[in-house]
Design an enzyme around this catalytic site. Structure first.
Site, PDB file in Angstrom:
ATOM      1  N   HIS A   1       1.009  -1.155  -0.396  1.00  0.00           N
ATOM      2  CA  HIS A   1       0.037  -0.191   0.586  1.00  0.00           C
ATOM      3  C   HIS A   1       0.974   1.106   0.218  1.00  0.00           C
ATOM      4  O   HIS A   1       1.782   1.347   0.461  1.00  0.00           O
ATOM      5  CB  HIS A   1      -1.133  -0.017   1.378  1.00  0.00           C
ATOM      6  CG  HIS A   1      -2.171   0.824   0.853  1.00  0.00           C
ATOM      7  ND1 HIS A   1      -2.027   2.776   2.048  1.00  0.00           N
ATOM      8  CD2 HIS A   1      -3.206   1.234   0.320  1.00  0.00           C
ATOM      9  CE1 HIS A   1      -3.538   2.619   1.058  1.00  0.00           C
ATOM     10  NE2 HIS A   1      -4.101   1.457   0.722  1.00  0.00           N
TER      11      HIS A   1
ATOM     12  N   ASP B   1      -7.873  -5.100   0.123  1.00  0.00           N
ATOM     13  CA  ASP B   1      -8.376  -5.929  -0.762  1.00  0.00           C
ATOM     14  C   ASP B   1      -8.021  -7.791  -0.571  1.00  0.00           C
ATOM     15  O   ASP B   1      -8.820  -8.443  -1.433  1.00  0.00           O
ATOM     16  CB  ASP B   1      -7.917  -5.602  -2.623  1.00  0.00           C
ATOM     17  CG  ASP B   1      -8.493  -4.552  -2.075  1.00  0.00           C
ATOM     18  OD1 ASP B   1      -9.232  -4.246  -2.769  1.00  0.00           O
ATOM     19  OD2 ASP B   1      -8.250  -3.182  -2.891  1.00  0.00           O
TER      20      ASP B   1
HETATM   21  N1  ACO Z   1       4.450  -7.366  -4.727  1.00  0.00           N
HETATM   22  C1  ACO Z   1       5.465  -7.342  -5.096  1.00  0.00           C
HETATM   23  N2  ACO Z   1       6.009  -6.447  -4.909  1.00  0.00           N
HETATM   24  C2  ACO Z   1       5.469  -5.627  -4.519  1.00  0.00           C
HETATM   25  C3  ACO Z   1       4.008  -5.293  -4.789  1.00  0.00           C
HETATM   26  C4  ACO Z   1       3.348  -6.499  -4.805  1.00  0.00           C
HETATM   27  N3  ACO Z   1       1.939  -6.695  -4.491  1.00  0.00           N
HETATM   28  N4  ACO Z   1       3.547  -3.910  -4.151  1.00  0.00           N
HETATM   29  C5  ACO Z   1       5.188  -3.056  -4.143  1.00  0.00           C
HETATM   30  N5  ACO Z   1       6.333  -4.028  -4.132  1.00  0.00           N
HETATM   31  C6  ACO Z   1       7.815  -4.080  -4.115  1.00  0.00           C
HETATM   32  C7  ACO Z   1       7.918  -3.283  -5.532  1.00  0.00           C
HETATM   33  O1  ACO Z   1       8.031  -3.615  -6.787  1.00  0.00           O
HETATM   34  C8  ACO Z   1       8.753  -2.326  -4.983  1.00  0.00           C
HETATM   35  O2  ACO Z   1      10.456  -2.681  -4.933  1.00  0.00           O
HETATM   36  P1  ACO Z   1      11.879  -1.820  -4.891  1.00  0.00           P
HETATM   37  O3  ACO Z   1      11.719  -1.052  -3.734  1.00  0.00           O
HETATM   38  O4  ACO Z   1      12.646  -2.944  -5.504  1.00  0.00           O
HETATM   39  O5  ACO Z   1      11.194  -1.782  -6.937  1.00  0.00           O
HETATM   40  C9  ACO Z   1       8.779  -1.268  -3.977  1.00  0.00           C
HETATM   41  O6  ACO Z   1       7.958  -2.630  -3.041  1.00  0.00           O
HETATM   42  C10 ACO Z   1       7.686  -0.369  -3.948  1.00  0.00           C
HETATM   43  O7  ACO Z   1       6.617  -0.710  -4.353  1.00  0.00           O
HETATM   44  P2  ACO Z   1       5.935   0.734  -5.057  1.00  0.00           P
HETATM   45  O8  ACO Z   1       5.443  -0.238  -6.724  1.00  0.00           O
HETATM   46  O9  ACO Z   1       7.237   1.945  -5.541  1.00  0.00           O
HETATM   47  O10 ACO Z   1       4.644   1.075  -3.843  1.00  0.00           O
HETATM   48  P3  ACO Z   1       3.248   1.909  -4.387  1.00  0.00           P
HETATM   49  O11 ACO Z   1       3.152   2.554  -3.251  1.00  0.00           O
HETATM   50  O12 ACO Z   1       3.638   2.592  -5.825  1.00  0.00           O
HETATM   51  O13 ACO Z   1       2.390   1.244  -4.918  1.00  0.00           O
HETATM   52  C11 ACO Z   1       1.084  -0.421  -4.742  1.00  0.00           C
HETATM   53  C12 ACO Z   1       0.903   0.764  -4.150  1.00  0.00           C
HETATM   54  C13 ACO Z   1       0.291   0.003  -6.120  1.00  0.00           C
HETATM   55  C14 ACO Z   1      -0.508  -0.913  -4.040  1.00  0.00           C
HETATM   56  C15 ACO Z   1       1.535  -1.907  -4.563  1.00  0.00           C
HETATM   57  O14 ACO Z   1       1.618  -1.927  -3.681  1.00  0.00           O
HETATM   58  C16 ACO Z   1       0.954  -2.845  -5.690  1.00  0.00           C
HETATM   59  O15 ACO Z   1       0.983  -2.988  -6.719  1.00  0.00           O
HETATM   60  N6  ACO Z   1       0.059  -3.662  -4.675  1.00  0.00           N
HETATM   61  C17 ACO Z   1      -0.673  -4.892  -6.116  1.00  0.00           C
HETATM   62  C18 ACO Z   1      -2.143  -4.204  -6.148  1.00  0.00           C
HETATM   63  C19 ACO Z   1      -2.844  -3.826  -5.059  1.00  0.00           C
HETATM   64  O16 ACO Z   1      -3.082  -4.863  -3.806  1.00  0.00           O
HETATM   65  N7  ACO Z   1      -3.720  -3.280  -5.362  1.00  0.00           N
HETATM   66  C20 ACO Z   1      -4.634  -2.265  -3.964  1.00  0.00           C
HETATM   67  C21 ACO Z   1      -4.267  -1.115  -3.314  1.00  0.00           C
HETATM   68  S1  ACO Z   1      -5.494  -0.563  -1.606  1.00  0.00           S
HETATM   69  C22 ACO Z   1      -6.326  -0.178  -3.023  1.00  0.00           C
HETATM   70  O17 ACO Z   1      -6.617   0.316  -3.623  1.00  0.00           O
HETATM   71  C23 ACO Z   1      -7.925  -0.451  -1.976  1.00  0.00           C
END
Ligand code: ACO
Length: 439
Positions: A316, A373
């Site tokens: 998140h 979720d």
């Molecule tokens: N699985 C694997 N790796 C992940 C995940 C995941 N679910 N989420 C983040 N990471 C990693 C990224 O690859 C990144 O790694 P790095 O530092 O080595 O490059 C690091 O964690 C930071 O992630 P970001 O993408 O920069 O985080 P951001 O804040 O931009 O994204 C998000 C947040 C979109 C929720 C992301 O965690 C994600 O894609 N999660 C899966 C989708 C999801 O569950 N979305 C629902 C969100 S809640 C909502 O909207 C109600």
């Protein structure tokens, strides 16, 4: 207990900026829970520079008195009330009122608003025919967005809202009719006859009635399902400046009406990185259940940057400790599933995935925890909601938050159209070439 409201952020000691040999002082403001922001409102005018913040992770786009989140401590409060206090008693409609009007409704306000919701539940008969224009295979989120936009054509008198009384008319119509539209979108996708709203039913049972009743066979909503569904809607009702709410504010900042702005919010919510994640979680669990991949293999893929796979329902932007909504839904799932005899193997897979991820340094170091979720999909599935309706249910829940933010923005003095800038990285000055001279 209510702590005094601080409508304006408090100025505190300014920040110093040193840029190209010059010193600047930037005002710093503090919100009511102590969070601080550097006010860069005069930055470009004074320095010629802008800030660059892709994805807005460090940008406060507004001040807001609606919802407070402390992502490090796992805190979420609506108008100051901790989300945990909504587990047992309030209805979604009370919470909707709270978010939109800033205080819990009195008994009269609650009764009047509930009556409005009952009165406005029907959509214009001509709208029914518009559903026929969509193919059966249309994703219900597409239909929902289009139909909320279409609603604006039936309420020209509510395009400009002057005061809270007019807001109440618009909000009651939207909150009531989104439910009817959602149910009709579902019925259309199944080729089933539309079922009219029943004025004798409350908000959640009425939605499920319109989705699942058959001619001469009324769906009866079990009390456990009503309670869990109500909680799901409450937990989704607002989450400050998330992608869809920011979209609603962005669209609303141009002066667009509430219906058009909320339709845009539905589109933003549809994406798998936002509200669409609840569908993606179920797809992931199904894949594992069907034996296409093991939980261990899935987690390995999610860690592999070349795989394009993410552990859906994990991570998140704001929560870096735990998502309190996920914890509450997990508890409800554990309690509800045995009681409605839906012993779902996907719940075991979800537990296993959580266990593997939470003990894996990749997820621990990046502070990736289950988000709302991760468990909402399993719960909705246990209640018989088809997967393609999950994000629609999320939208129904989030609507009061969108309305509250749209109104708050429209009432904030000095509001401007939202218009970010950019750092241009394209060609320098380039001459137009007529077709015959192009390579
Ligand atoms: N699985 C694997 N790796 C992940 C995940 C995941 N679910 N989420 C983040 N990471 C990693 C990224 O690859 C990144 O790694 P790095 O530092 O080595 O490059 C690091 O964690 C930071 O992630 P970001 O993408 O920069 O985080 P951001 O804040 O931009 O994204 C998000 C947040 C979109 C929720 C992301 O965690 C994600 O894609 N999660 C899966 C989708 C999801 O569950 N979305 C629902 C969100 S809640 C909502 O909207 C109600």
């Amino acid at each position: 207990m209510t702590e005094p409201l601080n409508p304006n952020p408090r100025p505190v000691e300014p920040a110093a900026l040193s840029l190209e040999g010059k010193e600047y002082s930037l005002p710093v403001v503090e919100g009511s829970e102590g969070e601080r922001g550097i006010d860069i409102g005069r930055l470009r005018a004074e320095t010629g520079h802008i800030t660059l913040d892709t994805g807005y992770g460090n940008t406060g786009s507004c001040t807001s008195a609606i919802t407070f989140i402390d992502g490090d401590a796992g805190i979420l409060r609506y108008r100051g009330i901790p989300i945990e206090q909504f587990v047992d008693s309030p209805t979604f409609i009370e919470v909707a009122w709270l978010l939109i009007f800033g205080h819990l409704p009195s008994e009269t306000e609650y009764q009047d608003f509930s009556e409005d919701l009952t009165r406005f539940a029907h959509i214009d008969e001509s709208m029914k025919h518009q559903f026929e224009g969509f193919p059966r295979s249309a994703p219900p989120m597409a239909t929902l967005s289009a139909m909320i936009n279409a609603l604006s054509c039936y309420h020209l008198d509510l395009h400009e809202l002057e005061d809270e009384a007019e807001l109440r008319h618009a909000a009651a119509r939207l909150i009531s009719k989104i439910r009817t539209i959602a149910a009709y979108a579902f019925r259309h996708s199944r080729g089933l006859p539309y079922v009219y709203p029943d004025p004798g039913l409350r908000y959640v049972p009425n939605l499920l009635h319109m989705m699942f009743s058959q001619p001469y066979s009324q769906y009866v909503c079990p009390i456990l399902v009503r309670k869990a569904f109500n909680l799901i809607l409450i937990l989704h009702a607002d989450h400050e400046q998330n992608c869809s709410t920011s979209t609603v504010r962005m669209v609303g900042s141009s002066g667009a009406n509430l219906f058009a702005s909320c339709a845009a919010g539905v589109s933003a919510l549809w994406g798998p990185l936002h509200g669409g994640a609840n569908v993606a979680v179920l797809d992931m669990l199904e894949q594992i259940h069907q034996g296409n991949v093991t939980p261990e293999e899935y987690v390995r893929l999610a860690k592999d940057k070349d795989s394009n796979v993410r552990l859906m329902g994990f991570g998140h932007r704001v929560y870096k400790n735990f998502d309190p909504r996920a914890q509450m839904l997990q508890k409800v799932a554990e309690e509800l599933l045995p009681q409605i005899s839906a012993d779902d193997p996907l719940l075991d897979i979800a537990r296993r995935l959580e266990e593997i991820a939470l003990s894996d340094p990749y997820f621990v170091e990046r502070k990736l925890y289950p988000n709302v979720d991760f468990y909402s999909g399993i719960l909705l599935r246990a209640m018989g909601i088809p997967t393609n309706m999950f994000t629609v249910i999320f939208a129904i829940g989030r609507l009061p938050g969108w309305i509250a933010h749209w109104w708050e923005q429209s009432q904030t003095p000095g509001g401007r159209i939202a218009r970010p800038r950019q750092i241009y990285t394209g060609n320098g000055l380039t001459d137009y070439l007529p077709m015959e001279r192009r390579p």
